[in-house]
Design a protein around this motif. Structure first.
Motif, short mmCIF file in Angstrom:
data_model
loop_
_atom_site.label_atom_id
_atom_site.label_comp_id
_atom_site.label_asym_id
_atom_site.label_seq_id
_atom_site.Cartn_x
_atom_site.Cartn_y
_atom_site.Cartn_z
N SER A 137 -0.70 -7.05 5.80
CA SER A 137 -1.54 -8.13 5.20
C SER A 137 -2.52 -7.69 4.46
N CYS A 138 -3.44 -8.61 3.92
CA CYS A 138 -4.55 -8.24 3.09
C CYS A 138 -5.59 -7.59 4.16
N ASP A 139 -5.66 -8.45 5.22
CA ASP A 139 -6.70 -7.85 6.26
C ASP A 139 -6.50 -6.58 6.67
N GLU A 140 -4.96 -5.93 7.05
CA GLU A 140 -4.59 -4.71 7.26
C GLU A 140 -4.73 -3.72 5.92
N ALA A 141 -4.76 -4.30 4.94
CA ALA A 141 -4.95 -3.43 3.61
C ALA A 141 -6.44 -3.11 3.61
N VAL A 142 -7.32 -4.13 3.92
CA VAL A 142 -8.91 -3.93 4.10
C VAL A 142 -9.27 -2.77 4.86
N LYS A 143 -8.49 -2.61 5.97
CA LYS A 143 -9.00 -1.62 7.04
C LYS A 143 -8.51 -0.30 6.60
N PRO A 191 -14.79 0.36 -1.18
CA PRO A 191 -15.39 -0.96 -0.94
C PRO A 191 -15.04 -2.03 -1.98
N ASP A 192 -15.20 -1.83 -3.22
CA ASP A 192 -14.71 -2.69 -4.22
C ASP A 192 -13.16 -3.13 -4.06
N LEU A 193 -12.57 -2.33 -3.92
CA LEU A 193 -11.02 -2.55 -3.47
C LEU A 193 -10.58 -3.36 -2.21
N ARG A 194 -11.49 -3.29 -1.35
CA ARG A 194 -11.41 -4.11 -0.10
C ARG A 194 -11.78 -5.42 -0.38
N ASP A 195 -13.06 -5.41 -1.42
CA ASP A 195 -13.43 -6.93 -1.69
C ASP A 195 -12.21 -7.57 -2.69
N LEU A 196 -11.53 -6.98 -3.49
CA LEU A 196 -10.39 -7.51 -4.14
C LEU A 196 -9.41 -7.85 -3.34
N PHE A 197 -9.07 -7.37 -2.11
CA PHE A 197 -7.90 -7.82 -1.32
C PHE A 197 -8.37 -9.08 -0.71
N LEU A 198 -9.66 -9.15 -0.32
CA LEU A 198 -10.33 -10.25 0.35
C LEU A 198 -9.98 -11.69 -0.72
N ALA A 199 -10.59 -11.20 -2.00
CA ALA A 199 -10.79 -12.32 -2.89
C ALA A 199 -9.18 -12.73 -3.24
N PHE A 200 -8.20 -11.80 -3.08
CA PHE A 200 -6.93 -12.03 -3.61
C PHE A 200 -6.26 -13.02 -2.38
N LYS A 201 -6.66 -12.72 -1.13
CA LYS A 201 -6.23 -13.45 0.01
C LYS A 201 -6.62 -15.13 -0.23
N GLN A 202 -7.86 -14.96 -0.56
CA GLN A 202 -8.69 -16.37 -0.76
C GLN A 202 -7.78 -17.09 -1.89
N ARG A 203 -7.78 -16.35 -2.87
CA ARG A 203 -6.90 -17.11 -3.95
C ARG A 203 -5.64 -17.64 -3.73
N MET A 204 -4.99 -16.66 -2.93
CA MET A 204 -3.68 -17.42 -2.84
C MET A 204 -3.63 -18.50 -1.66
N ALA A 205 -4.56 -18.30 -0.78
CA ALA A 205 -4.61 -19.43 0.29
C ALA A 205 -4.86 -20.96 -0.50
N GLU A 206 -5.94 -20.83 -1.51
CA GLU A 206 -6.17 -21.71 -2.18
C GLU A 206 -4.92 -22.45 -3.15
N ARG A 207 -4.35 -21.54 -3.79
CA ARG A 207 -3.30 -21.81 -4.52
C ARG A 207 -2.13 -22.50 -3.75
N LEU A 242 0.90 -1.21 0.03
CA LEU A 242 -0.09 -0.25 -0.17
C LEU A 242 0.89 1.17 0.12
N MET A 243 0.24 2.26 -0.52
CA MET A 243 1.19 3.65 -0.59
C MET A 243 0.06 4.73 -0.50
N THR A 244 0.60 5.98 0.06
CA THR A 244 -0.43 7.00 0.23
C THR A 244 -0.29 7.88 -1.10
N SER A 245 -1.62 8.28 -1.45
CA SER A 245 -1.79 8.94 -2.60
C SER A 245 -1.07 10.55 -2.31
N ARG A 246 -0.58 11.02 -3.57
CA ARG A 246 0.22 12.30 -3.32
C ARG A 246 -0.79 13.35 -2.97
N ASP A 247 -1.88 13.38 -3.43
CA ASP A 247 -2.84 14.57 -3.04
C ASP A 247 -3.53 14.38 -1.96
#
Length: 170
Positions: free
Chosen positions: A131-137, A142-158, A41-46
């Motif tokens: 962590s993905c959980d921290e990124a969600v916080k 909201p849709d980016l939060r969902d992407l982090f959670l789905a990515f975490k699940q995908r990586m756990a399955e992989r 994660l990174m901060t936006s410039r603005d």
């Protein structure tokens, strides 16, 4: 609905612009010692809010190539980018001229292989591995939060050797 309210609604629809397209990299790494998944994660410039590297389309570059380029320019990230999108999210952006537009951001996973010491936007942002959980916080969208959670699940399955269930086509 009153005639005035209907006219106001119609005028609003006439001036609504389609979302502007951007491309982003969900940069990740697996810690060697612990096997933990971390995302960048990174901060936006603005506004200083927590975001992932993203940017506008570039001439003669595919969407995933733009995502990889933005990851390098904004965070010094080198890595292997997936050619298939993880999904998308939307957010509201205020342009330089003050106009507020909706942006649709296609997100591509990028496995980090190295980080440059010097890059275009060094010092302009705070960069953190979380962590993905921290990124969600931390992220607002909201849709980016969902992407982090789905990515975490995908990586756990992989990593467990299980593949996601296939849904038969009808």
């Amino acid at each position: 609905m009153t005639l005035l309210a209907r006219l106001a609604s119609d005028v609003q629809l006439m001036f609504r612009r389609p979302p502007r397209q951007q491309y982003a990299a969900l940069c990740y790494r697996i810690k060697k010692k612990t096997g933990e998944l971390e995302v960048l994660l990174m901060t936006s410039r603005d506004t200083g809010r927590w975001v992932i590297p993203k940017g506008w389309p570039m001439a003669r570059k595919c969407a995933y190539e733009v995502a990889a380029q933005e990851a390098f320019e904004e965070a010094g990230i080198h890595g292997t980018v997936d050619t298939e999108t993880l999904g998308h999210y939307t957010y509201s952006k205020v342009l330089r001229d003050g106009l507020k537009v909706t942006c649709k951001v296609q997100v591509f996973a990028l496995e980090v292989t190295s980080m440059a010491k010097n890059f275009k936007e060094k010092g302009e942002r705070t960069i953190e591995w979380v962590s993905c959980d921290e990124a969600v916080k931390r992220v607002n969208e909201p849709d980016l939060r969902d992407l982090f959670l789905a990515f975490k699940q995908r990586m756990a399955e992989r990593r467990s050797g299980r593949m996601p269930k296939q849904i038969p086509a009808e």
